[in-house]
Design an enzyme around this catalytic site. Structure first.
Site, PDB file in Angstrom:
ATOM      1  N   SER A   1      30.188  35.556  67.991  1.00  0.00           N
ATOM      2  CA  SER A   1      28.933  36.146  67.545  1.00  0.00           C
ATOM      3  C   SER A   1      29.211  36.847  66.226  1.00  0.00           C
ATOM      4  O   SER A   1      30.360  37.145  65.906  1.00  0.00           O
ATOM      5  CB  SER A   1      28.438  37.167  68.579  1.00  0.00           C
ATOM      6  OG  SER A   1      27.366  37.939  68.081  1.00  0.00           O
TER       7      SER A   1
ATOM      8  N   TYR B   1      30.095  44.009  74.551  1.00  0.00           N
ATOM      9  CA  TYR B   1      29.868  42.690  73.961  1.00  0.00           C
ATOM     10  C   TYR B   1      30.715  42.518  72.702  1.00  0.00           C
ATOM     11  O   TYR B   1      31.391  41.499  72.515  1.00  0.00           O
ATOM     12  CB  TYR B   1      28.380  42.557  73.650  1.00  0.00           C
ATOM     13  CG  TYR B   1      27.920  41.193  73.201  1.00  0.00           C
ATOM     14  CD1 TYR B   1      27.764  40.150  74.117  1.00  0.00           C
ATOM     15  CD2 TYR B   1      27.604  40.945  71.865  1.00  0.00           C
ATOM     16  CE1 TYR B   1      27.310  38.903  73.704  1.00  0.00           C
ATOM     17  CE2 TYR B   1      27.153  39.707  71.451  1.00  0.00           C
ATOM     18  CZ  TYR B   1      27.012  38.689  72.373  1.00  0.00           C
ATOM     19  OH  TYR B   1      26.565  37.455  71.971  1.00  0.00           O
TER      20      TYR B   1
END
Length: 237
Positions: free
Chosen positions: A91, A104
């Site tokens: 990401s 995350y």
């Protein structure tokens, strides 16, 4: 076999299930050449408010899932000697810190580092590696809590980012609606991934408009290198 497509439901945290999926794929197609480690989940909230269950769930899917994919499939690609490609989904949260997404962030930074090293390790075997670092894509990740195992859920857990249909904070729901409105179609990202496989690009940055945020991190690192260079000179070390 004449199979063109097979679908298997697999828990990426289950190593035995991953092995079974690999064997079924080989039965259907003979050899495996391309692997995309793509499963991901998210929790939201400050790191100091996270529970062990939050950590275990997200680390289990986002990082251990990629590790399991590498362990299960790379040996198979090496064995047939025809080369191949691995795509690991990280990401842009693997390239810059985002407050409230620390768990995350941790997993995605790890996937970037894993991918960069794997690329170097596998280059002699004609196996390419790309790490996919997107911004927001129109997937169901904001509702990933729907698949959260019962044994990894606690009374105070943040099972999702709280962005589902029942989001309690209207302002938060509005922010997510705005994010999703500008989200890329997964099919567009898929085309980018295919292009990266064909050219063996190390990074897939699908949202160039977010580059300034990554640049700011790089600039801070560069300034720090300069500062510590001066420190060593000043102290004669």
């Amino acid at each position: 076999t004449n199979a063109k497509v097979i679908t298997l439901k697999v828990d990426v945290t289950d190593r035995d299930a991953m092995e079974r999926a690999a064997r079924r794929t080989e039965e259907a197609f003979g050899k495996i050449h391309v692997v995309c480690n793509n499963a991901g989940v998210v929790v939201g909230g400050p790191l100091d408010q996270m529970s062990y269950q939050d950590w275990d769930w997200v680390m289990g899917v986002n990082l251990a899932g990629v590790i399991n994919g590498v362990q299960t499939f790379v040996k198979r690609i090496k064995a047939h000697g025809e080369g191949g490609h691995i795509v690991n989904t990280a990401s842009l949260a693997g390239q810059m810190a985002i407050p409230g997404l620390g768990v995350y962030n941790t997993t995605k930074y790890a996937v970037v580092g894993l991918s960069e090293t794997l690329r170097a390790d596998l280059a002699p075997h004609n196996i390419g590696v790309s790490v996919l670092c997107p911004g927001v894509v129109a997937t169901n990740i904001f509702n990933s809590g729907r698949n959260r195992p019962a044994d990894l859920t606690g009374a105070t857990d943040t099972a999702t980012l709280g962005f589902g249909a029942g989001a309690e904070d209207p302002a938060q729901a509005a922010r997510v609606a705005q994010l999703m409105a500008s989200a890329l179609d997964p099919a567009v990202v898929g085309d980018m991934v295919l292009a990266a496989i064909q050219t063996n690009d190390p990074y897939i940055f699908t949202h160039p408009e977010l580059k300034p945020m990554v640049d700011a991190r790089m600039a801070a690192m560069s300034e720090s290198f300069e500062r510590w260079t001066r420190y060593r000179k000043e102290h004669g070390v």
